[in-house]
Design a protein around this motif. Structure first.
Motif, PDB file in Angstrom:
ATOM      1  N   LEU A  22     -94.455 -49.314 -87.589  1.00  0.00           N
ATOM      2  CA  LEU A  22     -93.976 -50.454 -86.783  1.00  0.00           C
ATOM      3  C   LEU A  22     -94.084 -51.753 -87.566  1.00  0.00           C
ATOM      4  O   LEU A  22     -93.144 -52.543 -87.605  1.00  0.00           O
ATOM      5  CB  LEU A  22     -94.819 -50.579 -85.511  1.00  0.00           C
ATOM      6  N   GLU A  23     -95.244 -51.956 -88.185  1.00  0.00           N
ATOM      7  CA  GLU A  23     -95.431 -53.173 -88.991  1.00  0.00           C
ATOM      8  C   GLU A  23     -94.448 -53.201 -90.156  1.00  0.00           C
ATOM      9  O   GLU A  23     -93.793 -54.207 -90.402  1.00  0.00           O
ATOM     10  CB  GLU A  23     -96.875 -53.253 -89.525  1.00  0.00           C
ATOM     11  N   LEU A  24     -94.338 -52.075 -90.875  1.00  0.00           N
ATOM     12  CA  LEU A  24     -93.442 -52.036 -92.040  1.00  0.00           C
ATOM     13  C   LEU A  24     -91.993 -52.279 -91.623  1.00  0.00           C
ATOM     14  O   LEU A  24     -91.247 -52.989 -92.303  1.00  0.00           O
ATOM     15  CB  LEU A  24     -93.572 -50.686 -92.764  1.00  0.00           C
ATOM     16  N   ALA A  25     -91.589 -51.686 -90.476  1.00  0.00           N
ATOM     17  CA  ALA A  25     -90.209 -51.861 -89.992  1.00  0.00           C
ATOM     18  C   ALA A  25     -89.938 -53.328 -89.665  1.00  0.00           C
ATOM     19  O   ALA A  25     -88.886 -53.869 -89.993  1.00  0.00           O
ATOM     20  CB  ALA A  25     -89.963 -50.991 -88.769  1.00  0.00           C
ATOM     21  N   SER A  26     -90.913 -53.994 -89.022  1.00  0.00           N
ATOM     22  CA  SER A  26     -90.694 -55.394 -88.644  1.00  0.00           C
ATOM     23  C   SER A  26     -90.783 -56.321 -89.855  1.00  0.00           C
ATOM     24  O   SER A  26     -90.343 -57.458 -89.809  1.00  0.00           O
ATOM     25  CB  SER A  26     -91.710 -55.819 -87.585  1.00  0.00           C
ATOM     26  N   LEU A  27     -91.376 -55.810 -90.963  1.00  0.00           N
ATOM     27  CA  LEU A  27     -91.536 -56.645 -92.168  1.00  0.00           C
ATOM     28  C   LEU A  27     -90.445 -56.396 -93.204  1.00  0.00           C
ATOM     29  O   LEU A  27     -90.571 -56.786 -94.358  1.00  0.00           O
ATOM     30  CB  LEU A  27     -92.913 -56.383 -92.797  1.00  0.00           C
TER      31      LEU A  27
END
Length: 407
Positions: free
Chosen positions: A202-207
């Motif tokens: 989730l973090e990687l996708a939003s970043l």
């Protein structure tokens, strides 16, 4: 009851007749093993972009309802061609649009949220021995208007179907063969994960890691659907996105990203009064402008400075709001810097390891890269730096945390 497998193929995977035939061959193998196969497909190649360009030649301000009507046609082409390709290799198949399987959404055109799916038509087609092919990225609202789910919508469609059908896993086929510790085009020694947690993904996708869309990961997490990111061009195992409790060794840092589509806005001399930040960010939110990193300085002489980042594409909409706010508060004119990058380190292991931030800051200092803003969460550290240093920063941070193949 046969095992249900949900697969999603992106636009690159179905970008030409040859690639569609290749996908049909892959689906045939699963079908012949006795699985019930449900396939979600995106529009071919750059079809969606071409449809957007077409609309642009007619009007600069198309009604969102009509835009969804137009964009949904791209997937209708893909599903029909893939069904034909399957029949051609002896596999019975039926294609359905989002409206035909009653993928019900809210009425938020161009960025609709899924509210429910009626599985009866899918079950009937599967029980007849068909492979079921569903148009991704689309549904209908309660008034039977066609809606689209926004960027990455086909991923979201696929995970939603996997949840509704109780599928063992949802295979997302793309042009990369899994989730890497960094973008391999930027970091040649990046390594592929065999597993990664929903939270990290989730973090990687939003970043800015473009492998999966964050909404699909959120759905997978909420309904405990294992997501398998794989390449449609080989048969290698990919990366499984799973619950944290399924991963034995939790890496301190599992991924490093650079997000280059942001701009930093600074407003100086803002009065130090309660409620002003709420007004500014409330006005930006009302225009669906996503604010990422926010830093407010300590007040001096009753004034302070607010800095924050927004997507570059939203600057045109943001500017009138920013100028109106500055004028009304007697603050300085907003300063905008588009030459920035947000570099981030993400890892579930940060919860139990100390000193991660210090290591990251030291890595940037060794390359003489100035940090302009910092933002943290339980599993993420982000730094705003000059855009010119983004590639150097990602490689250095990647090396610092021992993520390279040869480390």
């Amino acid at each position: 009851m046969a095992n249900i497998i949900v697969q999603k193929y992106g636009g690159t995977s179905v970008g030409s007749p040859d690639r569609i035939r290749n996908v049909a061959g892959r689906i045939k193998r699963y079908h012949e093993e006795g699985n019930h196969v449900v396939v979600v497909v995106s529009a071919m190649g750059h079809t969606t972009d071409e449809l957007v360009d077409l609309a642009d030649k007619i009007t600069k301000n198309p009604p969102k309802r009509e835009m969804d009507m137009l964009l949904s046609t791209g997937e209708q082409v893909s599903i029909a061609l893939l069904a034909m390709a399957l029949w051609e290799v002896g596999v019975p198949a039926k294609s359905f649009t989002g409206s035909q399987i009653k993928m019900i959404t809210d009425g938020n055109f161009s960025n609709a949220k899924i509210q429910g799916v009626d599985r009866s038509r899918i079950d009937a087609a599967l029980n007849e021995g068909n492979v079921v092919i569903v148009a991704g990225f689309q549904g209908i609202d309660q008034h039977e208007n066609i809606t689209t789910l926004g960027r990455g919508g086909s991923d979201t469609s696929a995970v939603a179907l996997a949840a509704v059908l109780g599928a063992k896993e949802c295979e997302i086929y793309t042009d990369v063969d899994g989730v890497y510790t960094a973008d391999p085009r930027v970091v040649p020694h990046a390594t592929k994960h065999s597993q990664i947690t929903y939270e990290e993904m989730l973090e990687l996708a939003s970043l800015g890691a473009g492998v999966l869309h964050s909404r699909s990961v959120e759905l997978g997490m909420n309904y405990d659907v294992v997501i398998h990111v794989r390449s449609s061009f080989n048969n290698n195992p990919g990366t499984l996105v799973v619950n944290e409790d399924k991963i034995m060794e939790k890496l301190k840092v599992s991924g490093v990203t650079a997000k280059n589509d942001q701009a930093r806005i600074t407003i100086a001399d803002v009065p130090d009064k309660p409620g002003l930040a709420a007004v500014l960010f409330g006005d930006l939110s009302s225009k669906d402008i996503l604010v990422d990193v926010i830093v407010q300085s300590s007040p001096y002489n009753g004034r302070n400075t607010i800095s924050f980042t927004v997507p570059k594409k939203d600057l045109v909409q943001a500017l009138p709001i920013l100028e109106s706010f500055s004028n009304s508060q007697g603050a300085k004119k907003p300063e905008i810097n588009e030459e920035i990058s947000i570099v981030s380190a993400v890892g579930i292991g940060m919860k139990s390891h100390v000193g991660v931030a210090a290591q990251m800051f030291k890595a940037l200092a060794e390359k003489e890269i100035n940090i302009e803003m910092i933002s943290t969460s339980e599993i993420k550290i982000s730094c705003v730096i000059p855009r010119i240093h983004a590639e150097t920063a990602v490689n250095k941070i990647h090396e610092t945390f021992g993520l390279s193949k040869n480390s």
